[in-house]
Design a protein around this motif. Structure first.
Motif, PDB file in Angstrom:
ATOM      1  N   ALA A 175       1.396   6.929  -7.302  1.00 27.69           N
ATOM      2  CA  ALA A 175       0.385   7.795  -6.817  1.00 27.69           C
ATOM      3  C   ALA A 175       1.174   8.963  -6.938  1.00 27.69           C
ATOM      4  O   ALA A 175      -0.283  10.492  -7.070  1.00 27.69           O
ATOM      5  CB  ALA A 175      -0.922   7.409  -6.291  1.00 27.69           C
ATOM      6  N   GLY A 176       1.557   9.081  -6.561  1.00 24.79           N
ATOM      7  CA  GLY A 176       2.715  10.550  -5.750  1.00 24.79           C
ATOM      8  C   GLY A 176       2.346  11.205  -4.612  1.00 24.79           C
ATOM      9  O   GLY A 176       1.961  12.534  -4.370  1.00 24.79           O
ATOM     10  N   ARG A 177       2.039  10.579  -3.679  1.00 21.89           N
ATOM     11  CA  ARG A 177       1.828  10.375  -2.534  1.00 21.89           C
ATOM     12  C   ARG A 177       3.052   9.888  -1.319  1.00 21.89           C
ATOM     13  O   ARG A 177       3.736   9.074  -2.228  1.00 21.89           O
ATOM     14  CB  ARG A 177      -0.090   9.703  -1.845  1.00 21.89           C
ATOM     15  N   PRO A 178       2.598  10.351  -0.008  1.00 21.86           N
ATOM     16  CA  PRO A 178       3.653  10.257   0.739  1.00 21.86           C
ATOM     17  C   PRO A 178       3.736   8.844   0.531  1.00 21.86           C
ATOM     18  O   PRO A 178       2.972   8.443   0.932  1.00 21.86           O
ATOM     19  CB  PRO A 178       3.351  11.350   1.732  1.00 21.86           C
ATOM     20  N   ASP A 186       0.561  -1.722  -0.171  1.00 20.63           N
ATOM     21  CA  ASP A 186       0.097   0.081  -0.072  1.00 20.63           C
ATOM     22  C   ASP A 186       0.568   1.390  -0.192  1.00 20.63           C
ATOM     23  O   ASP A 186       0.530   2.144  -0.389  1.00 20.63           O
ATOM     24  CB  ASP A 186      -1.000  -0.314   1.022  1.00 20.63           C
ATOM     25  N   ASN A 234       1.154   4.793  -2.800  1.00 17.05           N
ATOM     26  CA  ASN A 234       1.376   5.869  -2.567  1.00 17.05           C
ATOM     27  C   ASN A 234       2.073   6.452  -3.370  1.00 17.05           C
ATOM     28  O   ASN A 234       2.231   7.713  -3.720  1.00 17.05           O
ATOM     29  CB  ASN A 234       1.305   6.284  -1.422  1.00 17.05           C
ATOM     30  N   VAL A 235       3.733   5.642  -3.183  1.00 18.24           N
ATOM     31  CA  VAL A 235       4.261   6.421  -4.147  1.00 18.24           C
ATOM     32  C   VAL A 235       3.993   6.270  -5.771  1.00 18.24           C
ATOM     33  O   VAL A 235       4.474   7.492  -5.763  1.00 18.24           O
ATOM     34  CB  VAL A 235       4.976   4.877  -3.657  1.00 18.24           C
ATOM     35  N   TYR A 277       4.175   6.831   3.535  1.00 14.80           N
ATOM     36  CA  TYR A 277       3.558   6.741   4.918  1.00 14.80           C
ATOM     37  C   TYR A 277       3.328   7.888   5.617  1.00 14.80           C
ATOM     38  O   TYR A 277       3.813   9.436   4.855  1.00 14.80           O
ATOM     39  CB  TYR A 277       4.645   5.581   5.938  1.00 14.80           C
ATOM     40  N   ALA A 278       2.622   7.860   6.262  1.00 11.99           N
ATOM     41  CA  ALA A 278       2.068   9.028   6.470  1.00 11.99           C
ATOM     42  C   ALA A 278       2.464  10.094   7.274  1.00 11.99           C
ATOM     43  O   ALA A 278       2.913  11.014   7.876  1.00 11.99           O
ATOM     44  CB  ALA A 278       0.569   9.099   7.417  1.00 11.99           C
ATOM     45  N   THR A 319       9.674   9.964  -5.015  1.00 14.79           N
ATOM     46  CA  THR A 319      10.280   9.768  -3.627  1.00 14.79           C
ATOM     47  C   THR A 319       9.215   8.660  -2.172  1.00 14.79           C
ATOM     48  O   THR A 319       8.524   8.641  -2.423  1.00 14.79           O
ATOM     49  CB  THR A 319       9.408  11.338  -3.192  1.00 14.79           C
ATOM     50  N   GLN A 374      -2.634  -0.006  -9.457  1.00 12.67           N
ATOM     51  CA  GLN A 374      -1.708   0.824  -9.495  1.00 12.67           C
ATOM     52  C   GLN A 374      -0.438   1.146 -10.515  1.00 12.67           C
ATOM     53  O   GLN A 374      -0.336   1.879 -11.294  1.00 12.67           O
ATOM     54  CB  GLN A 374      -0.757   1.765  -7.681  1.00 12.67           C
TER      55      GLN A 374
END
Length: 228
Positions: A60-63, A53, A57-58, A65-66, A112, A100
């Motif tokens: 999809a361009g999200r961090p 998961d 995120n990676v 981990y929160a 990142t 994804q």
């Protein structure tokens, strides 16, 4: 050249091997210790699922981990689950990752990871393959570093050698696998220490899975490596 399509197929195959092997366990075995200090097999399985998961995120361009604290809390939360729940989670999280990865995208873009580490998106499937293969070994259920493919082992040694290149706490090293393959790593100054041995032993030492038994450094002691 990195072939992300090839690596995604390898992720599917490696995940199926892991699922088939873990399906032979029972709830008591899942709660038993893994080879990773302080982690049960349930911790390992939970981590592999949550990593899938995180890599969604990676991509999809999200961090990734929160936060580090939430990452650790999620693993602790999921570790005690029974085997059937662990297996279903691993199947479903892998499917989300592969879904994804199937979205049309520029695989040459920079992504990142944790702690601000950047890489090419095309390397993410191999990073996922590393997680699946090495943690399969960590489960201590009969899958060993010697069971990994020669291709994977050589690529992972190269990956880890690159990570240690220039590290101030690692002396200059030349790594030679007895079956073929040579890598340089560690500090860039000084006469390199020549370390030789079987490729699985080199991989285990670099990855912190083995103590270096089977490796030889001539008249020099085998240096201790810092944690990754």
């Amino acid at each position: 050249m990195i072939d992300h399509v090839h690596d995604l197929a390898s992720v599917r195959d490696a995940t199926q091997r892991l699922l088939a092997a873990a399906a032979r366990l029972d709830n008591a075995a899942v709660a038993a210790p893994s080879r990773l200090p302080g982690w049960s097999r349930g911790h390992v399985l939970a981590h592999v699922s949550r990593n899938a998961d995180a890599l969604v995120n990676v991509l999809a361009g999200r961090p990734m981990y929160a936060s580090a604290e939430l990452r650790d809390a999620d693993i602790e939360r999921d570790a005690p689950r029974p085997l059937d729940v662990q297996l279903r989670d691993l199947e479903e999280s892998t499917a989300r990752f592969l879904e994804q990865a199937a979205v049309p995208a520029d695989w040459s873009r920079t992504i990142t990871m944790r702690n601000g580490v950047t890489d090419s998106a095309s390397r993410v499937p191999f990073r996922r393959l590393i997680e699946v293969e090495l943690h399969h070994v960590d489960l201590d259920i009969g899958y060993e570093l010697e069971d990994l493919s020669d291709e994977f082992t050589a690529r992972e040694i190269d990956f880890l050698a690159r990570r240690f290149t220039g590290h101030p706490d690692v002396p200059a090293l030349t790594l030679t696998a007895t079956g073929g393959g040579q890598w340089s790593t560690g500090r860039t100054e000084g006469t390199p220490i020549a370390v030789t041995g079987p490729a699985p032993a080199l991989l285990g030492w670099l990855a912190g899975r083995r103590d270096g038994t089977g490796l030889h450094a001539g008249a020099e002691p085998l240096p201790a490596l810092p944690p990754l």
